[in-house]
Motif scaffolding. Sequence first.
Motif, PDB file in Angstrom:
ATOM      1  N   VAL A  96       0.845  -1.194   0.000  1.00  0.00           N
ATOM      2  CA  VAL A  96       0.000   0.000   0.000  1.00  0.00           C
ATOM      3  C   VAL A  96       0.878   1.242   0.000  1.00  0.00           C
ATOM      4  N   PHE A  97       0.676   2.107  -0.999  1.00  0.00           N
ATOM      5  CA  PHE A  97       1.465   3.334  -1.123  1.00  0.00           C
ATOM      6  C   PHE A  97       0.752   4.538  -0.491  1.00  0.00           C
ATOM      7  N   GLU A  98      -0.561   4.612  -0.657  1.00  0.00           N
ATOM      8  CA  GLU A  98      -1.359   5.701  -0.090  1.00  0.00           C
ATOM      9  C   GLU A  98      -2.706   5.141   0.346  1.00  0.00           C
ATOM     10  N   ASP A  99      -3.227   5.673   1.451  1.00  0.00           N
ATOM     11  CA  ASP A  99      -4.544   5.258   1.936  1.00  0.00           C
ATOM     12  C   ASP A  99      -5.162   6.456   2.661  1.00  0.00           C
ATOM     13  N   SER A 100      -6.195   7.037   2.075  1.00  0.00           N
ATOM     14  CA  SER A 100      -6.804   8.224   2.678  1.00  0.00           C
ATOM     15  C   SER A 100      -8.314   8.175   2.513  1.00  0.00           C
ATOM     16  N   SER A 101      -9.014   8.827   3.446  1.00  0.00           N
ATOM     17  CA  SER A 101     -10.473   8.906   3.399  1.00  0.00           C
ATOM     18  C   SER A 101     -10.904  10.362   3.430  1.00  0.00           C
ATOM     19  N   HIS A 102     -11.990  10.665   2.703  1.00  0.00           N
ATOM     20  CA  HIS A 102     -12.453  12.043   2.581  1.00  0.00           C
ATOM     21  C   HIS A 102     -13.979  12.081   2.643  1.00  0.00           C
ATOM     22  N   GLU A 103     -14.527  13.026   3.397  1.00  0.00           N
ATOM     23  CA  GLU A 103     -15.965  13.218   3.485  1.00  0.00           C
ATOM     24  C   GLU A 103     -16.372  14.249   2.423  1.00  0.00           C
ATOM     25  N   LEU A 104     -17.066  13.802   1.392  1.00  0.00           N
ATOM     26  CA  LEU A 104     -17.431  14.695   0.292  1.00  0.00           C
ATOM     27  C   LEU A 104     -18.789  15.361   0.500  1.00  0.00           C
ATOM     28  N   GLY A 105     -19.635  14.785   1.336  1.00  0.00           N
ATOM     29  CA  GLY A 105     -20.954  15.367   1.543  1.00  0.00           C
ATOM     30  C   GLY A 105     -21.891  15.065   0.394  1.00  0.00           C
ATOM     31  N   VAL A 106     -23.050  15.691   0.412  1.00  0.00           N
ATOM     32  CA  VAL A 106     -24.068  15.471  -0.616  1.00  0.00           C
ATOM     33  C   VAL A 106     -23.721  16.261  -1.863  1.00  0.00           C
ATOM     34  N   ASP A 107     -23.664  15.567  -2.996  1.00  0.00           N
ATOM     35  CA  ASP A 107     -23.326  16.220  -4.254  1.00  0.00           C
ATOM     36  C   ASP A 107     -24.550  16.921  -4.838  1.00  0.00           C
TER      37      ASP A 107
END
Length: 235
Positions: A96-107
């Motif tokens: 694994v080189f990168e592992d990230s999580s992001h909250e984008l919300g309602v589009d």
Amino acid sequence: MRLVVARCSVDYTGRLTAHLPLAPRLLILKADGSVLIHSDGGSYKPLNWMSPPCTLTTTRRSDDEIEGDPEGEWIEQWDVVHDKSGDRLRVRLHEVFEDSSHELGVDPGLVKDGVEAHLQALLAENIGTLGPGWTLVRREYATAIGPVDILARDPEGRAVAIEIKRRGEIDGVEQLTRYLELLNRDPLLAPVRGMFAAQAIKPQAKVLAGDRGIDCVTLDYDALRGIDDVESRLF
């Protein structure tokens, strides 16, 4: 949304079987449950994916388990199983080189060209324009990769995905092809055929659509609006 860049192998089993050998790839896990595998090429189309509803199970191995495994030194395994069809997507991560999580919300959704959006609404309201016996299922039929403009049923009751453009070009046919690949995985809809509808369709797009078994329909904007009576024309 979770983004993972990893050296991995991928196996898909079910109504079809596919294998991706070990290589660096981008893995996307969306909040709706969908899983997509991308390479650094091929534009926006994933190499493989699993659409919701599905269940993800992860297995992580210890160093001792890795050293004693003759099948390969994978450190984590994802098993994604479609809740309806039972199709399985198995991803084995070796590094694994990168592992990230992001909250984008309602589009807020895609804001379409005014004429294109109006064409969609007019055709949905006048689905009988396509012929006797056609029925509307719904507009903006949701899929894991975006909404299909119109989902309808033909006189024989078969599902038809309709993509609407103001100008019909090859990109529109490619977009509809991706929708069809996804929709035909749903046993409640399959088989689903495609229809590419536009005010004008380029010859290259017609050739590509024909090669993929997609029907092409030219829409008359004024006739759909009720301004132009096509039956009373002299020419």
